[in-house]
Design a protein around this motif. Structure first.
Motif, PDB file in Angstrom:
ATOM      1  N   ASN A   1       0.876  -0.901   0.009  1.00 33.34           N
ATOM      2  CA  ASN A   1       0.431   0.280  -0.058  1.00 33.34           C
ATOM      3  C   ASN A   1       0.690   0.954  -0.035  1.00 33.34           C
ATOM      4  N   ASP A   2       1.848   1.448   0.659  1.00 32.85           N
ATOM      5  CA  ASP A   2       2.748   2.746   0.770  1.00 32.85           C
ATOM      6  C   ASP A   2       3.594   2.822  -0.589  1.00 32.85           C
ATOM      7  N   ILE A   3       3.437   2.086  -1.299  1.00 31.73           N
ATOM      8  CA  ILE A   3       4.677   1.639  -2.411  1.00 31.73           C
ATOM      9  C   ILE A   3       3.414   2.694  -3.667  1.00 31.73           C
ATOM     10  N   TYR A   4       2.380   2.274  -3.556  1.00 25.55           N
ATOM     11  CA  TYR A   4       1.743   2.635  -4.284  1.00 25.55           C
ATOM     12  C   TYR A   4       0.999   3.937  -3.908  1.00 25.55           C
ATOM     13  N   ARG A   5       1.004   3.947  -2.669  1.00 22.73           N
ATOM     14  CA  ARG A   5       0.231   6.095  -2.538  1.00 22.73           C
ATOM     15  C   ARG A   5       1.997   6.720  -2.574  1.00 22.73           C
TER      16      ARG A   5
END
Length: 219
Positions: free
Chosen positions: A26-30
């Motif tokens: 999720n962090d990479i996506y954001r």
């Protein structure tokens, strides 16, 4: 330890592992670099679109992806990190273009005069021209000119220009790696679009040390 406790331990390890994967995923996506709908010049010319960047990434993956250099500073064994390679070459070309705009040859200028153009180059590349109203980025005339020059450079490298035979050999890239001009156009847009959308402040510091020829080992 009983069988029940072993199963509970396994379940705990698996749950923890998936929790970590989901968190960082999720962090990479954001934090993924934004891809604009299109990039245009000051005159309104569409240089490339967001779909061109995505399609170009698919072209790069189809020729080997991370086995043919790398992106975003992940490190390359033979071919260069294309993000750094592009930023470095674009920066040098921008210096030349900005000096030519004033009727000067950058390489013939004194160190003090070159500093002026280096600051202008940094300002041009780092200025955020993104418009959220239409999801568009606008390039200066100098940067638009350099974009076309860079597209020509990578076309010669990945296609069959004989003057790039030595460099292809150093990068372990076979002649005619890409044979279709449209696929090459998309990949050139992707090579430009990736560094164009990430943090230039961080990457330009690394790109300034990149050699212009020869293999870059784990750069």
């Amino acid at each position: 330890m009983t069988t029940k406790k072993l199963w509970l331990s396994l379940a705990l390890v698996m749950a923890s592992s998936f929790a970590v994967l989901l968190f960082f995923g999720n962090d990479i996506y954001r934090k993924a670099p934004p891809i604009p709908a299109k990039v245009i010049s000051e005159t309104g010319e569409v240089l490339f679109t967001g779909q061109d960047i995505k399609d170009g990434q698919n072209v790069w993956q189809s020729i080997g992806g991370q086995t043919v250099g790398s992106i975003w500073g992940h490190g390359a064994y033979i071919a260069p990190d294309w993000t750094a390679d592009y930023l470095h070459r674009e920066s040098l070309a921008m210096l030349t273009a900005l000096a030519e705009k004033d009727g000067k040859a950058y390489n013939s200028l004194s160190s003090e005069e070159q500093l002026v153009y280096k600051e202008r180059m940094k300002h041009d590349l780092r200025t955020n021209t993104f418009k959220s109203t239409d999801n568009t980025i606008t390039y200066s005339a100098s940067r638009a000119k350099v974009f076309h020059e860079m597209a020509g450079y990578y076309t010669k490298l990945f296609m069959s220009d004989p003057s790039f035979s030595l460099l292809r050999s150093q990068y372990a890239i076979k002649e005619g790696t890409i044979q279709d001009p449209e696929r090459m156009r998309l990949m050139a847009a992707s090579l430009h679009g990736v560094p164009g959308c990430v943090s230039l402040k961080d990457l330009m510091a690394r790109a300034s040390h990149l050699p212009t020829t020869g293999p870059m080992m784990n750069w």
